[in-house]
Design an enzyme around this catalytic site. Structure first.
Site, PDB file in Angstrom:
ATOM      1  N   ASP A   1      66.337  28.235  73.534  1.00  0.00           N
ATOM      2  CA  ASP A   1      67.141  27.422  74.439  1.00  0.00           C
ATOM      3  C   ASP A   1      66.247  26.641  75.381  1.00  0.00           C
ATOM      4  OD1 ASP A   1      69.714  28.225  73.551  1.00  0.00           O
ATOM      5  OD2 ASP A   1      69.572  30.067  74.723  1.00  0.00           O
TER       6      ASP A   1
ATOM      7  N   ARG B   1      67.425  30.536  60.785  1.00  0.00           N
ATOM      8  CA  ARG B   1      68.699  30.452  61.496  1.00  0.00           C
ATOM      9  C   ARG B   1      69.517  29.273  60.983  1.00  0.00           C
ATOM     10  NH1 ARG B   1      70.192  30.021  67.905  1.00  0.00           N
ATOM     11  NH2 ARG B   1      72.431  29.903  67.560  1.00  0.00           N
TER      12      ARG B   1
ATOM     13  N   ARG C   1      71.384  36.884  66.015  1.00  0.00           N
ATOM     14  CA  ARG C   1      70.531  35.737  65.700  1.00  0.00           C
ATOM     15  C   ARG C   1      69.170  36.208  65.199  1.00  0.00           C
ATOM     16  NH1 ARG C   1      73.174  32.835  70.016  1.00  0.00           N
ATOM     17  NH2 ARG C   1      75.036  32.192  68.936  1.00  0.00           N
TER      18      ARG C   1
ATOM     19  N   ASP D   1      66.725  32.475  68.545  1.00  0.00           N
ATOM     20  CA  ASP D   1      67.470  31.581  69.429  1.00  0.00           C
ATOM     21  C   ASP D   1      66.474  30.992  70.417  1.00  0.00           C
ATOM     22  OD1 ASP D   1      69.746  30.323  70.539  1.00  0.00           O
ATOM     23  OD2 ASP D   1      70.015  31.935  71.997  1.00  0.00           O
TER      24      ASP D   1
END
Length: 173
Positions: A105, A89, A100, A103
């Site tokens: 988070d 990424r 993506r 990802d």
């Protein structure tokens, strides 16, 4: 490696919709488990969800993880960004809410509210994102969610239609 005595619980959202998303999430789970001073406590099942924000892209595969970590919030975020980079990424070229390869988070960190440049915890949109709350509630419904009670209470306030639990689980070979 096991987390030290000053460890906190941190909740991580995982998602991907490019390449081989299930494989990307499995590799990310392994990388999370290998972080220094960190122990992977739980991984959710996989969920398929329609793309959020930008709908002109493939569905996402999402999951959630609960870690016990001695890493400070900023160090944990840096580790998540490194795992994303190692998966291929490049955030600089990402479209907001675009496709993506991976990802990660930082959703919650020890019940804390953190407002720093580049780091906001709880994740500022977690309370409105079923694709993150559904997998997280599977493994951490009672987790404190500042401003919203618990993860389970926040999930009870939003629409969850269109989220499909898949048979596979992250880390299940």
């Amino acid at each position: 490696m096991s987390a030290g005595s000053g460890a906190v619980r941190a909740c991580i959202g995982l998602g991907a919709n490019l390449g081989q998303p299930e494989r990307s999430l499995d590799q990310a789970a392994r990388a999370l488990a290998a972080l220094p001073d960190t122990r992977l406590l739980a991984m959710s099942r996989l969920y398929r969800t329609a793309a959020w924000g930008r709908r002109d892209q493939p569905d996402f595969i999402n999951a959630a993880a609960v870690l016990e970590t001695g890493l400070a919030p900023g160090a944990l975020l840096e580790a998540l960004l490194r795992i994303e980079r190692e998966a291929g990424r490049e955030r600089a070229g990402d479209l907001r809410w675009g496709p993506r390869v991976l990802d990660l988070d930082l959703l919650l960190y020890g019940g804390q509210v953190i407002e720093q440049p580049g780091l906001r915890v709880p994740h500022p949109h977690l309370h409105e994102r079923a694709f993150a709350l559904v997998p997280l509630a599977e493994i951490a419904a009672a987790e404190p969610f500042p401003g919203h009670g618990s993860v389970g209470q926040a999930l009870g306030r939003i629409e969850v239609a269109g989220i499909e639990r898949l048979d596979g689980a992250v880390g299940a070979d």
